[in-house]
Design a protein around this motif. Structure first.
Motif, mmCIF file in Angstrom:
data_model
loop_
_atom_site.group_PDB
_atom_site.id
_atom_site.type_symbol
_atom_site.label_atom_id
_atom_site.label_comp_id
_atom_site.label_asym_id
_atom_site.label_seq_id
_atom_site.Cartn_x
_atom_site.Cartn_y
_atom_site.Cartn_z
ATOM 1 N N MET B 1 0.838 -1.208 0.000
ATOM 2 C CA MET B 1 0.000 0.000 0.000
ATOM 3 C C MET B 1 0.868 1.251 0.000
ATOM 4 N N ARG B 2 0.558 2.166 -0.933
ATOM 5 C CA ARG B 2 1.349 3.388 -1.041
ATOM 6 C C ARG B 2 0.917 4.373 0.049
ATOM 7 N N GLU B 3 1.914 5.013 0.647
ATOM 8 C CA GLU B 3 1.584 5.986 1.692
ATOM 9 C C GLU B 3 1.794 7.407 1.164
ATOM 10 N N ILE B 4 0.803 8.258 1.372
ATOM 11 C CA ILE B 4 0.929 9.671 0.990
ATOM 12 C C ILE B 4 0.662 10.514 2.233
ATOM 13 N N GLN B 5 1.549 11.448 2.509
ATOM 14 C CA GLN B 5 1.361 12.334 3.652
ATOM 15 C C GLN B 5 0.285 13.374 3.310
ATOM 16 N N VAL B 6 -0.609 13.637 4.252
ATOM 17 C CA VAL B 6 -1.667 14.620 3.972
ATOM 18 C C VAL B 6 -1.089 16.024 3.770
ATOM 19 N N SER B 7 0.121 16.253 4.276
ATOM 20 C CA SER B 7 0.747 17.566 4.068
ATOM 21 C C SER B 7 0.984 17.819 2.579
ATOM 22 N N ALA B 8 1.190 16.750 1.815
ATOM 23 C CA ALA B 8 1.363 16.899 0.358
ATOM 24 C C ALA B 8 0.049 17.342 -0.282
ATOM 25 N N VAL B 9 -1.064 16.888 0.286
ATOM 26 C CA VAL B 9 -2.381 17.307 -0.204
ATOM 27 C C VAL B 9 -2.568 18.801 0.071
ATOM 28 N N THR B 10 -2.206 19.232 1.268
ATOM 29 C CA THR B 10 -2.313 20.655 1.621
ATOM 30 C C THR B 10 -1.548 21.517 0.622
ATOM 31 N N GLU B 11 -0.305 21.130 0.358
ATOM 32 C CA GLU B 11 0.527 21.915 -0.567
ATOM 33 C C GLU B 11 -0.092 21.958 -1.962
ATOM 34 N N ALA B 12 -0.560 20.806 -2.423
ATOM 35 C CA ALA B 12 -1.150 20.734 -3.767
ATOM 36 C C ALA B 12 -2.394 21.624 -3.862
ATOM 37 N N ILE B 13 -3.263 21.543 -2.862
ATOM 38 C CA ILE B 13 -4.500 22.339 -2.868
ATOM 39 C C ILE B 13 -4.165 23.831 -2.876
ATOM 40 N N ALA B 14 -3.207 24.225 -2.047
ATOM 41 C CA ALA B 14 -2.837 25.649 -1.977
ATOM 42 C C ALA B 14 -2.365 26.136 -3.340
ATOM 43 N N SER B 88 -5.586 14.305 9.559
ATOM 44 C CA SER B 88 -6.903 14.246 8.930
ATOM 45 C C SER B 88 -6.835 14.794 7.503
ATOM 46 N N LEU B 89 -7.354 14.034 6.551
ATOM 47 C CA LEU B 89 -7.370 14.489 5.149
ATOM 48 C C LEU B 89 -8.235 15.739 5.017
ATOM 49 N N GLU B 90 -9.388 15.706 5.665
ATOM 50 C CA GLU B 90 -10.310 16.836 5.564
ATOM 51 C C GLU B 90 -9.651 18.121 6.076
ATOM 52 N N GLU B 91 -8.988 18.011 7.214
ATOM 53 C CA GLU B 91 -8.287 19.178 7.773
ATOM 54 C C GLU B 91 -7.191 19.649 6.822
ATOM 55 N N ALA B 92 -6.511 18.681 6.194
ATOM 56 C CA ALA B 92 -5.419 19.011 5.269
ATOM 57 C C ALA B 92 -5.950 19.783 4.062
ATOM 58 N N ILE B 93 -7.141 19.418 3.602
ATOM 59 C CA ILE B 93 -7.746 20.112 2.447
ATOM 60 C C ILE B 93 -8.105 21.554 2.832
ATOM 61 N N HIS B 94 -8.763 21.696 3.983
ATOM 62 C CA HIS B 94 -9.108 23.056 4.438
ATOM 63 C C HIS B 94 -7.843 23.890 4.647
ATOM 64 N N ALA B 95 -6.793 23.253 5.174
ATOM 65 C CA ALA B 95 -5.530 23.981 5.396
ATOM 66 C C ALA B 95 -4.946 24.452 4.067
ATOM 67 N N GLY B 96 -5.109 23.648 3.033
ATOM 68 C CA GLY B 96 -4.623 24.024 1.701
ATOM 69 C C GLY B 96 -5.371 25.231 1.157
ATOM 70 N N VAL B 97 -6.683 25.232 1.353
ATOM 71 C CA VAL B 97 -7.505 26.371 0.907
ATOM 72 C C VAL B 97 -7.089 27.633 1.677
ATOM 73 N N ARG B 98 -6.923 27.474 2.985
ATOM 74 C CA ARG B 98 -6.527 28.606 3.842
ATOM 75 C C ARG B 98 -5.205 29.192 3.340
ATOM 76 N N LYS B 99 -4.247 28.327 3.075
ATOM 77 C CA LYS B 99 -2.912 28.743 2.631
ATOM 78 C C LYS B 99 -2.986 29.399 1.245
ATOM 79 N N GLY B 100 -3.679 28.760 0.343
ATOM 80 C CA GLY B 100 -3.763 29.282 -1.025
ATOM 81 C C GLY B 100 -4.435 30.645 -1.085
ATOM 82 N N TYR B 101 -5.538 30.789 -0.367
ATOM 83 C CA TYR B 101 -6.286 32.052 -0.432
ATOM 84 C C TYR B 101 -5.568 33.171 0.306
#
Lengths: 185, 280
Positions: B1-14, B88-101
């Motif tokens: 199973m491949r592991e992806i850090q949610v922090s990478a999701v945050t960066e991508a979303i931002a 949390s993936l959900e938190e990571a997504i919101h964090a990405g939006v926060r950072k990007g905006y």
């Protein structure tokens, strides 16, 4: 026809000469206000309190900008949909408001208010916020700072491009323009 | 199973929030270019030229294309062989939006409560749609949605007897009512079938398809072409000021539905139809 006008309006005959479809370049001062600021001003008026801006001979730009980068006057600054302000606009027109800049249709009550007070509704090009920001040379918050992007700003504009949609006679460009290009089928 | 850090999701979303708001995707540029060449109205052509200049200024001067930088709609396709680690993936997504905006000088347009309307000041939360797919990748699409056009979107719960003509009437009704409010030339996303919420989801998803793509289902492809032609015959034109380009594209997604129903959702988007995707 291309026209150039200054705001605040000193002589209303200049507005009365404008016709739906005219391309107008505005120079002078505009105030921004959108949903939240309108609601607050409307409630202030109802409570008999003074308004933070003088409506007389002035124009309101329905706009909430994106944040300015360091050293810049303003961020992206295009019009928002005017119909959300329809509930409040007639009262402000009766106080002497001479122009509204936004995009989209207006209600019957607003059109009646425009005709009654010899005011004008202009459209700026929706979704051209980067381009329009280039015609804004100064911006400062003058009221309701807590509303963030919805605060009332005083803008200095130079040759700000708008199109007359509803003129002082009540002619409506949105109704006439589409008919010319309608196709059957 | 491949592991992806949610922090990478945050960066991508931002990054995607910023990318989407400063430059249109190549499919949108293609349909825009086509519109400019075929618009018959002089005022319409003038508006399209201004919009093109606007896109250029946005890119070179780093000013968002539109001041309404939208509510962030995020589609996340998670490969079932992926383990998302580090929080949390959900938190990571919101964090990405926060950072990007915040870092992208984008407007904060989200209020905490629909009635009490206090601005959250960082454009969170996002609206998130998850789906689980085969594989070991995570695909994120950020589609910031402006509300001038969102407000003009509609759902019609048609009857089976209404058929394809009923669908056409529904789409034309929504577009006609939207008129100049939705910042034409619009992109029209249509969802047909499913349930009440499924057709709305499909309509939104249709807006993220390449604007110059067409359905693989023959009748749907024909319907897309016919509706585009009909919409452009309305005369609304660029900026609603008259012309032959009222829409840039119509994209339709369908889904099986119930014997008793024919749900149709019409999600209208302005000419700034933003969507940016990254595969992790």
């Amino acid at each position: 026809m291309d026209r150039y006008i200054e705001v605040p309006v000193k002589d209303n005959r200049i507005l009365e000469e404008l016709r739906a479809g005219d391309y107008v370049y505005i120079t002078g001062t505009l105030y921004t206000a959108r949903d939240a600021a309108h609601k607050r001003m409307y409630e202030a008026l109802a409570a008999g309190e003074p308004l933070p801006i003088d409506m007389k001979n002035n124009m309101i730009y329905y706009m909430g900008p994106s944040p300015a980068r360091e050293g810049r006057v303003i961020g992206s600054a295009g019009p928002t949909t005017a119909s959300r302000m329809d509930k409040y606009a007639p009262a402000f027109l009766d106080l002497g408001l001479k122009g509204m800049i936004g995009k989209g249709k207006r209600s019957r009550a607003v059109i009646d208010g425009i005709v009654k007070n010899k005011a004008v509704y202009f459209a700026a090009v929706g979704g051209a916020g980067a381009l329009l920001s280039k015609r804004i040379t100064a911006s400062r918050v003058v009221a309701y700072e807590d509303l963030g992007t919805e605060a009332i700003r005083e803008l200095r504009v130079e040759n700000f491009p708008v199109i007359v949609v509803i003129d002082t006679k009540g002619n409506n460009l949105y109704e006439t323009a589409a008919k010319a290009y309608q196709k059957k089928g | 199973m491949r592991e992806i850090q949610v922090s990478a999701v945050t960066e991508a979303i931002a990054e995607l929030c910023i990318e989407a708001n400063y430059e249109l995707s190549s499919d949108m540029k293609a349909v825009f270019e086509q519109a400019k060449e075929t618009e018959e109205g002089p005022l319409g052509r003038q508006i399209l030229e201004q919009l093109e200049e606007n896109l250029q200024i946005a890119k070179t001067d780093r000013i968002p294309i539109c001041q309404d930088t939208g509510m962030a709609v995020v589609f996340v396709e998670i490969g079932q062989d992926v383990h998302l680690a580090g929080g949390s993936l959900e938190e990571a997504i919101h964090a990405g939006v926060r950072k990007g905006y915040t870092e992208g000088y984008l407007r904060k347009s989200v209020v905490k409560d629909p009635i009490y309307r206090e601005n959250t000041k960082d454009n969170t939360p996002a609206v998130i749609h998850y789906s689980i797919v085969p594989g070991d990748k995570v695909t994120v699409t950020v589609a910031p949605k402006g509300f001038g056009s969102e407000n003009m979107s509609r759902i019609f719960m048609l009857k089976p007897a209404d058929g394809i003509e009923g669908v056409k009437d529904a789409v034309m009704t929504a577009v006609r009512d939207a008129g100049p409010n939705a910042c034409p030339p619009m992109v029209v996303g249509v969802g047909i079938g499913g349930t009440f919420e499924k057709c709305a989801y499909l309509a939104k998803k249709a807006l993220t398809l390449p604007a110059d793509s067409h359905s693989e289902i023959p009748y749907v492809r024909e319907l897309e072409a016919e509706l585009l032609q009909k919409i452009n015959g309305l005369g609304i034109g660029p900026g609603g000021l008259g012309g032959t380009k009222t829409a840039l594209a119509v994209n339709i997604l369908t889904y099986p539905t119930h014997i008793a129903g024919l749900p149709v959702a019409v999600n209208i988007c302005c000419h700034v139809n933003r969507h940016a995707t990254r595969i992790l």
